[in-house]
Scaffold this motif. Structure first.
Motif, PDB file in Angstrom:
ATOM      1  N   ASP A 137       0.839  -1.124   0.007  1.00 21.75           N
ATOM      2  CA  ASP A 137      -0.001  -0.073   0.068  1.00 21.75           C
ATOM      3  C   ASP A 137       0.912   1.256   0.126  1.00 21.75           C
ATOM      4  OD1 ASP A 137      -2.405   1.353   0.383  1.00 21.75           O
ATOM      5  OD2 ASP A 137      -1.967   2.014   2.554  1.00 21.75           O
ATOM      6  N   ARG A 183      -6.695  -1.149  -5.973  1.00 23.70           N
ATOM      7  CA  ARG A 183      -5.566  -0.671  -6.248  1.00 23.70           C
ATOM      8  C   ARG A 183      -5.563  -0.534  -7.944  1.00 23.70           C
ATOM      9  NH1 ARG A 183      -2.640   1.806  -2.410  1.00 23.70           N
ATOM     10  NH2 ARG A 183      -4.252   1.946  -0.748  1.00 23.70           N
ATOM     11  N   SER A 186      -6.573   2.265  -9.988  1.00 25.54           N
ATOM     12  CA  SER A 186      -6.048   3.781 -10.157  1.00 25.54           C
ATOM     13  C   SER A 186      -6.008   4.083 -11.651  1.00 25.54           C
ATOM     14  CB  SER A 186      -4.614   3.501  -9.373  1.00 25.54           C
ATOM     15  OG  SER A 186      -3.791   4.806  -9.725  1.00 25.54           O
TER      16      SER A 186
END
Length: 783
Positions: A137, A183, A186
């Motif tokens: 992360d 993620r 993104s």
């Protein structure tokens, strides 16, 4: 920072150096901390170790003073180095404050945080894997950092972490997938590149089976494939290519059903690369998964069909889409025509193709029960068949498919090749699943009739094939004894040669007597009449369609269906037509087709001799409608060798109004007599003795014509008749051999002549009414 505060066991010198603005002094303090922690490790003094780490974290790394934070970071790294293999016991305390500094506004401090975490991870190695998600992360954020030094430092840490994951067999993929799924969406270019690089690494590790979780990330991968950066697109192509290779190697472990809709969505995107890639995946899915893909047919067709109309600029997408379409079509089998109702348990065991619910088939999740996909599509990959034969078969749900096909066929802006593909699908479904398809015929029928006006001959031809299949399929037979619109159009089923509803076995029509019962002479069902009536209605409302496409449509129908049935039914319908002008026009068109089309050679021969009761009935039926047009009625008599009746009809022409259109049709008939169709008629002129009425009928036509080229043509022909003096008187004719069709006992020619007069009187009344209104279309000749 409060200088009087006690930071034991850290000495005041260490504290002062950690807060210094110079890196060299902070580095000296770090070496002192490393030495101090080593002593605690040797003494096994865990309490003091924890105290040192806590102090460095709370008082320094999380301090408000930037230099203190820098000192805290280097101090924590020193602690990790001193702890060595024991650092795994304190990783949470070591990592968390460093990761907090990843969000610092000072780029230098973010760089030092990367450096500190690199040293911590380098020492701990595999022990950091339980903390992988928080590390990932943090790194994903630094991958998009605007400072090049920070990015460089994060890349070093990233490579180190990848090496650790690659070497380890304890990576928690299950715990990582939710973070990856989050993620992967993104929009940042560098974050996307970071994500793709990690997926490539995980895919390369033998002990990590990322394929099981592909449905979780496939949509995100296709999103990244549309990135503006060429390098990222290329990386994503590589990742998707690796996944597809893995799918081909291990199709039994692939969750095809869970990814089908994802591909459907991306097959419809405007980005060429995404669309081509998704379409290639779809092709492989259909060929590998087989009937597992059938429940998604409507979505697949929605995506694939428009691509078939692409031009050469998107040739690759078009070719792959065509393979997808053909492969999917081959998955539909006659077994899909089974009823939807569940069968008894014993029957279900005995039969290998029971229907089941969509939930069960998706629960099965792997492969279809058969290998119905043709290996000629794609690269020769065989269709995947699951090891277990006890999985529930897939049920074909036609409602969604038919809705998609209907929608595409109704869209007049869609390309020709797409419309052809839609019609091929409809034809295929009527062949393979006729009982289920006939539930949708009422909704499809209007648009199929409308498609007859399409600009493309090929589209019209395919449309006719579908309509012909609807009209001839035994599955379309209903108990409706009045399939026509309105009481005035009620037909005699016996006259129209229709199979009796409910008859056991394939129905045989009277129209096929004497003919071999084969696909070339199909039997008709109740939709046949609806088709004929609606086709004539369409010709009536669209005269341009009749002029431009009418002959083509009728000729093709005669090839696809039984020509006798088509002419018989149209003649019977036209007999009840209220628009007499249209009836005359339509009769003329049908007569021209009958006399000139090679497709109707057999029907002409049947009418030429009138040897059978069926042919005589057909002649009478045609005659009654042909009476709407006097000249076509005469030509029908010439075709059937009813010369005496033709002469009688011409005698009646003296009572008709002679118009320009009438004379034009006589002119065309003279031209037809000179064509190969009437070779036999011209040869019969040699036998003057047995064909006096033929000669008199031709002379009658000659007398009707003005001094025109047609008059000269027919006059020259009649001059070639040998021995004209042999034409006998009425008394002599009575002794002549009776070779005329007028003596055929099954045909009442007097009644037919009365019918002709009755029809012509109706036309005369209509013309008078039209003339009274000043209709410019009535062009009469003043004699």
């Amino acid at each position: 920072m409060n200088p009087e505060k006690d930071f034991a066991p850290l000495t005041p010198n260490i504290v002062r150096a950690l807060n210094d603005k110079l890196y060299e002094k902070r580095k000296v303090a770090a070496l002192e901390i490393e030495k101090l922690v080593r002593e605690f490790v040797a003494q096994n003094n865990t309490m003091q170790i924890k105290h040192v780490i806590q102090t460095l974290s709370q008082e320094f790394a999380l301090s408000q003073h930037p230099h203190s934070r820098k000192g805290g970071l280097i101090g924590l790294a020193a602690c990790s180095i001193a702890l060595g293999k024991d650092s795994g016991l304190y990783l949470k305390e070591l990592i968390e404050p460093v990761l907090t500094c990843f969000n610092d506004a000072d780029s230098r401090l973010r760089y030092y945080a990367c450096e500190a975490l690199y040293n911590i991870v380098k020492v701990a190695r595999g022990a950091v894997l339980p903390h992988f998600n928080v590390l990932f992360d943090g790194l994903s954020k630094l991958a998009a950092d605007p400072d090049p030094n920070v990015k460089s430092g994060s890349e070093l840490l990233d490579r180190l972490l990848k090496d650790i994951v690659t070497e380890s067999s304890k990576f928690d993929l299950v715990g990582f997938i939710p973070l990856l799924r989050e993620r992967i969406y993104s929009n940042n270019q560098y974050a996307r590149q970071f994500i793709i690089s990690w997926i490539l690494v995980l895919e390369s590790v033998p002990d990590i089976n990322l394929l099981d979780y592909l449905p979780e990330i496939l949509d995100g991968l296709f999103q990244i494939l549309g990135d503006n950066g060429k390098e990222i697109r290329k990386m994503c192509e590589v990742v998707l290519g690796e996944f597809l290779k893995e799918i081909k190697k291990n199709p039994s472990s692939v969750k095809f059903a869970e990814m089908a809709n994802i591909l459907v969505i991306h097959c419809q995107t405007t980005d060429d690369l995404i669309q081509l890639t998704a379409m290639c995946w779809m092709r492989e899915f259909i060929q590998l998964a087989g009937r597992v893909m059938l429940p998604y047919s409507s979505g697949i067709l929605t995506a694939v069909l428009p691509c078939l109309a692409y031009d050469d600029r998107k040739k690759s997408i078009k070719e792959v889409a065509n393979v997808c379409n053909q492969s999917l079509m081959k998955l539909v089998t006659p077994e899909d025509d089974e009823p939807d109702e569940p069968k008894p348990a014993l029957q279900r065991q005995a039969e290998p193709h029971p229907d089941d619910t969509l939930a069960k088939q998706e629960g099965a999740g792997n492969g279809g029960p058969d290998g119905s996909c043709d290996s000629s599509f794609g690269s020769g990959i065989s269709v995947f068949t699951p090891a277990s034969t006890e999985r529930a078969p897939v049920t074909l749900h036609l409602d969604g498919i038919v809705q998609v096909l209907n929608c595409h066929l109704s869209d007049m802006t869609i390309g020709m090749m797409t419309r052809i593909a839609v019609l091929k699908w409809l034809y295929h479904l009527y062949i393979k699943t006729p009982r289920k398809m006939f539930r949708h015929t009422d909704s499809l029928f209007p648009i199929l009739l409308q498609t007859l006006s399409d600009e493309s001959d090929e589209v019209v031809l395919k449309d006719l094939e579908v309509l012909a299949e609807i009209a001839s399929s035994p599955a379309g037979q209903t108990d409706d004894t009045d399939p026509l619109d309105g009481p005035d159009l009620r037909l005699s089923h016996s006259e129209l040669q229709v199979p009796t509803p409910g008859r056991a076995g394939p129905p045989i029509t009277p129209g096929t007597k004497g003919l071999e019962c084969s696909p070339s002479t199909p039997t008709m069902n109740s939709y046949f009449y609806k088709f004929m009536i609606n086709l004539l209605k369409r010709f009536s409302s669209e005269r341009k369609l009749l002029e431009v496409r009418g002959p083509f449509i009728i000729r093709q129908l005669c090839l696809l269906l039984n020509a006798e049935n088509i002419f018989h039914s149209m003649a019977d319908i036209l007999l009840r037509e209220e628009d007499l002008k249209f009836a005359s026009t339509m009769v003329h068109a049908l007569n021209t087709i009958l006399l000139t089309s090679t497709e109707l050679f057999q029907l002409r021969n049947q009418l030429k001799d009138l040897k059978t009761l069926e042919s005589q009935n057909l002649f009478c039926c045609l005659y009654r409608s042909w009476c709407h047009n006097p000249v076509t009625t005469v030509s029908l008599c010439f075709l059937t060798q009813n010369y005496q009746h033709a002469y009688d009809l011409i005698q009646k022409f003296g009572d008709l109004e002679v118009t320009v259109d009438f004379l034009t049709e006589v002119d065309k008939l003279v031209q037809l007599i000179e064509c190969p169709i009437f070779t036999y008629l011209r040869l019969q002129l040699l036998d003057v003795k047995n064909n006096p009425y033929l000669i008199k009928a031709l002379y009658g036509l000659l007398m009707l014509l003005p001094q025109s080229s047609a008059f000269q043509l027919l006059s020259h022909r009649l001059q070639c008749v040998p021995n004209p003096e042999l034409l006998q008187t009425e008394a002599g004719l009575k002794a002549a051999p009776k070779s005329q069709k007028a003596d055929t006992p099954s045909i009442d020619y007097a009644e037919l002549l009365q019918h002709f007069e009755k029809v012509q009187n109706k036309h005369l009344e209509v013309r008078h009414q039209r003339t009274g209104r000043g209709d410019p279309l009535d062009r009469r000749v003043v004699l």
